[in-house]
Design a protein around this motif. Structure first.
Motif, PDB file in Angstrom:
ATOM      1  N   SER A  36      -7.042  -6.728 -61.848  1.00 49.51           N
ATOM      2  CA  SER A  36      -5.833  -7.548 -61.964  1.00 49.51           C
ATOM      3  C   SER A  36      -5.286  -7.964 -60.605  1.00 49.51           C
ATOM      4  N   ASN A  92      -2.871  -9.918 -66.333  1.00 45.06           N
ATOM      5  CA  ASN A  92      -3.485  -9.069 -67.358  1.00 45.06           C
ATOM      6  C   ASN A  92      -2.540  -8.005 -67.897  1.00 45.06           C
ATOM      7  N   TRP A 183      -7.855  -7.315 -73.739  1.00 48.56           N
ATOM      8  CA  TRP A 183      -7.905  -8.608 -73.051  1.00 48.56           C
ATOM      9  C   TRP A 183      -8.237  -9.730 -74.024  1.00 48.56           C
TER      10      TRP A 183
END
Length: 241
Positions: A36, A92, A183
């Motif tokens: 991230s 994220n 995700w």
């Protein structure tokens, strides 16, 4: 629920720790994120961020208005000189909370995943003093490891950082499958929705614009959580009326 930006962007308000460190400065816990990107928007106070990346060790001044971005793998440590406050923008959302960050503990702890998890996990129960003591002990251990890593990089160069990255990846690897599932449900799904909207606009269909909404959020309850770098405040959506 709060609408997601493509990339799963989240925000939090960070009051950086003013606890003194073994090297005489005050601040937070050095760490990196494995997948991230993170950004700091400084809203008040003064300080520095110390980073270690492929470009080497660096120190960047922080004051109101400063904005810095860190791609995955960048080790960063916040130094608080005077009431340093930041808005943290994180890619994220959900993955950092699920263990995307790896702290710079000494190498013997990083090589033992169980030892790492025991050192990195703060107590869920207990009063503020107990939680603060645990957060500070975790911070101090990571600083000891960071200083060890800096010495190793000075001696062995980029290979030392590459070795640390391999240890960090091994720490988080067992979580990768669950991260991918999360995700797909959030970041990938929202990106796909944007793709569909682009197709719709290109085809002259504005139907999704009729779903426009304003969502108000409210700060999480006090006291602030103990984060890696300071006391964190996040926001949650208000229930629909």
């Amino acid at each position: 629920m709060t609408p997601l930006f493509p990339g799963g962007t989240s925000i939090s308000d960070l009051a950086v720790y003013d606890w003194e460190c073994a090297d005489g400065v005050h601040g937070g816990t050095p760490h990196l994120h494995t997948v991230s990107t993170e950004a700091y928007v400084v809203t008040a106070g003064r300080g520095e961020v110390h980073t270690l990346s492929a470009a080497g060790f660096a120190r960047d001044r922080l004051e109101a208005g400063t904005v810095l971005w860190f791609s995955p793998g960048t080790i960063h440590r916040l130094v608080n000189e005077e009431e340093l406050r930041l808005v943290v923008i994180m890619q994220n959302a959900g993955l950092p909370e699920a263990g995307d960050a790896v702290l710079t503990f000494p190498s013997d702890i990083l090589r033992d995943r169980d030892a790492y998890l025991a050192a990195a996990t703060l107590p869920a129960q207990g009063d503020e003093d107990k939680k603060a003591a645990a957060a500070r002990a975790r911070r101090d251990l990571a600083i000891a490891g960071f200083r060890e890593l800096l010495e190793d990089v000075e001696e062995r160069g980029g290979q030392a950082l590459a070795d640390f990255h391999r240890l960090a990846a091994a720490i988080v690897r067992p979580r990768a499958a669950s991260w991918k599932e999360l995700w797909n449900k959030t970041v990938a799904a929202e990106t796909e929705r944007t793709r569909e909207q682009l197709v719709a606009i290109a085809g002259g269909d504005p139907a999704h614009l009729g779903q426009a909404a304003v969502v108000r959020t409210t700060p999480g309850p006090e006291p602030r959580a103990f984060g890696m770098c300071g006391r964190l405040r996040t926001w949650t959506p208000l229930p629909a009326s």
